[in-house]
Structures are given as C-alpha cells and as structure tokens.
Design a protein around this motif. Sequence first.
Motif, mmCIF file in Angstrom:
data_model
loop_
_atom_site.group_PDB
_atom_site.id
_atom_site.type_symbol
_atom_site.label_atom_id
_atom_site.label_comp_id
_atom_site.label_asym_id
_atom_site.label_seq_id
_atom_site.Cartn_x
_atom_site.Cartn_y
_atom_site.Cartn_z
ATOM 1 N N ASP A 122 0.811 -1.215 0.000
ATOM 2 C CA ASP A 122 0.000 0.000 0.000
ATOM 3 C C ASP A 122 0.845 1.265 0.000
ATOM 4 O O ASP A 122 0.341 2.345 -0.281
ATOM 5 C CB ASP A 122 -0.943 0.015 1.208
ATOM 6 C CG ASP A 122 -1.989 -1.076 1.128
ATOM 7 O OD1 ASP A 122 -2.310 -1.513 -0.004
ATOM 8 O OD2 ASP A 122 -2.476 -1.508 2.187
ATOM 9 N N GLU A 123 2.124 1.142 0.313
ATOM 10 C CA GLU A 123 3.013 2.300 0.354
ATOM 11 C C GLU A 123 3.563 2.672 -1.024
ATOM 12 O O GLU A 123 4.317 3.619 -1.158
ATOM 13 C CB GLU A 123 4.172 2.024 1.314
ATOM 14 C CG GLU A 123 3.732 1.802 2.752
ATOM 15 C CD GLU A 123 4.889 1.452 3.663
ATOM 16 O OE1 GLU A 123 5.725 2.352 3.922
ATOM 17 O OE2 GLU A 123 4.971 0.291 4.094
ATOM 18 N N VAL A 124 3.180 1.914 -2.055
ATOM 19 C CA VAL A 124 3.672 2.154 -3.411
ATOM 20 C C VAL A 124 2.590 2.855 -4.223
ATOM 21 O O VAL A 124 1.444 2.414 -4.256
ATOM 22 C CB VAL A 124 4.069 0.823 -4.096
ATOM 23 C CG1 VAL A 124 4.489 1.057 -5.538
ATOM 24 C CG2 VAL A 124 5.179 0.136 -3.313
ATOM 25 N N ASP A 125 2.956 3.962 -4.860
ATOM 26 C CA ASP A 125 2.018 4.727 -5.672
ATOM 27 C C ASP A 125 1.900 4.145 -7.078
ATOM 28 O O ASP A 125 2.862 3.604 -7.625
ATOM 29 C CB ASP A 125 2.468 6.191 -5.788
ATOM 30 C CG ASP A 125 2.404 6.924 -4.459
ATOM 31 O OD1 ASP A 125 1.516 6.597 -3.643
ATOM 32 O OD2 ASP A 125 3.244 7.819 -4.234
ATOM 33 N N VAL A 126 0.727 4.318 -7.657
ATOM 34 C CA VAL A 126 0.465 3.863 -9.021
ATOM 35 C C VAL A 126 1.207 4.760 -10.011
ATOM 36 O O VAL A 126 1.223 5.978 -9.859
ATOM 37 C CB VAL A 126 -1.054 3.913 -9.327
ATOM 38 C CG1 VAL A 126 -1.334 3.540 -10.768
ATOM 39 C CG2 VAL A 126 -1.822 3.022 -8.386
ATOM 40 N N ILE A 127 1.807 4.154 -11.012
ATOM 41 C CA ILE A 127 2.427 4.893 -12.107
ATOM 42 C C ILE A 127 1.338 5.123 -13.142
ATOM 43 O O ILE A 127 0.656 4.185 -13.548
ATOM 44 C CB ILE A 127 3.595 4.099 -12.719
ATOM 45 C CG1 ILE A 127 4.690 3.908 -11.680
ATOM 46 C CG2 ILE A 127 4.128 4.793 -13.968
ATOM 47 C CD1 ILE A 127 5.764 2.911 -12.098
#
Length: 151
Positions: A122-127
């Motif tokens: 959840d700590e990773v943002d969508v590209i």
Amino acid sequence: MSKRNYITALFAVISSAVILLSFSACSSNNKTAEYTDGTYTGRSSDFEEDESGNGAGYGEVTITVKDNKITECTFRMYELDGTLKDENYGADLSRENRLKAQKAVQSADKYSSAIIGKSSADEVDVISGATISCNEFKEAVNDALKKAEKS
C-alpha cells in the motif's frame, strides 16, 4: 446559557468524543504485521484483460524481507500462457497499444524499486498508465508478505 445553546454545545462535545474514539479504535487495529526474515515469492491472480482487450496476464514477485522491511524485490509480468512480458511484448499491436504494453513492462522495475525499505504494498504509488501492472504487483507482494508473516 439558553436551553437550546446548552443542548447544541452538549451535542457538539458528545459528537467530538465519538469521533475521537472511533479514530483511536481504527488506529489500534492498524498494527504492522511482523515478518520472518527471508526470501518469498508471490503471485497475482490472472487478469483476463481490460475493456480495450489489453493487459491479460499475471505478475510474480520475489521479495527479500529483513527486519520487517522489504530489502530486495523483483517483479515480472507474464502472459496467461506463461510467456514473459519483455521488450517484445506488444510488438504485434498497434503503435498506441504497443507503447502502452511497453510502459507496463517498464513499470516492473519502477515498482520493484519503489517498495524497497517499505513493509506494505500500500506504500507504493500507481504509475500513470500502468494501473493493471500496479494491481498485479500489489497483489503479488501481498501474497509474498502473507507467506512471510510470523505466526
């Protein structure tokens, strides 16, 4: 103080207390999982395709966990038949769709790098333009982290 003002003030105090209690109850349930150090593999479910017919496949990650953080990650995407999506992925598509396909492939390394030092997908943002890849990535990471959870 009039009776109406008293009731309004009392309602405001009670409402504030309820809101504060609900926030504290939520935060106490957000405990970070504890993980066993090691290397784990996870897989996303199969994605059939989007409304334009693009993106069918699945993702696999291999992560290394140390001290409850992900220290290494590789993410690979595959077509439903098991073929690795690489620099040739989308070569038979229109120019626009080929560019989308290659953007998805290139996002794999970016997602792998973005999760280093973190303990949750959840700590990773969508590209932008690589949402399907992100969903596959997060699902695969969650699968791997589930295997790493301490009992």
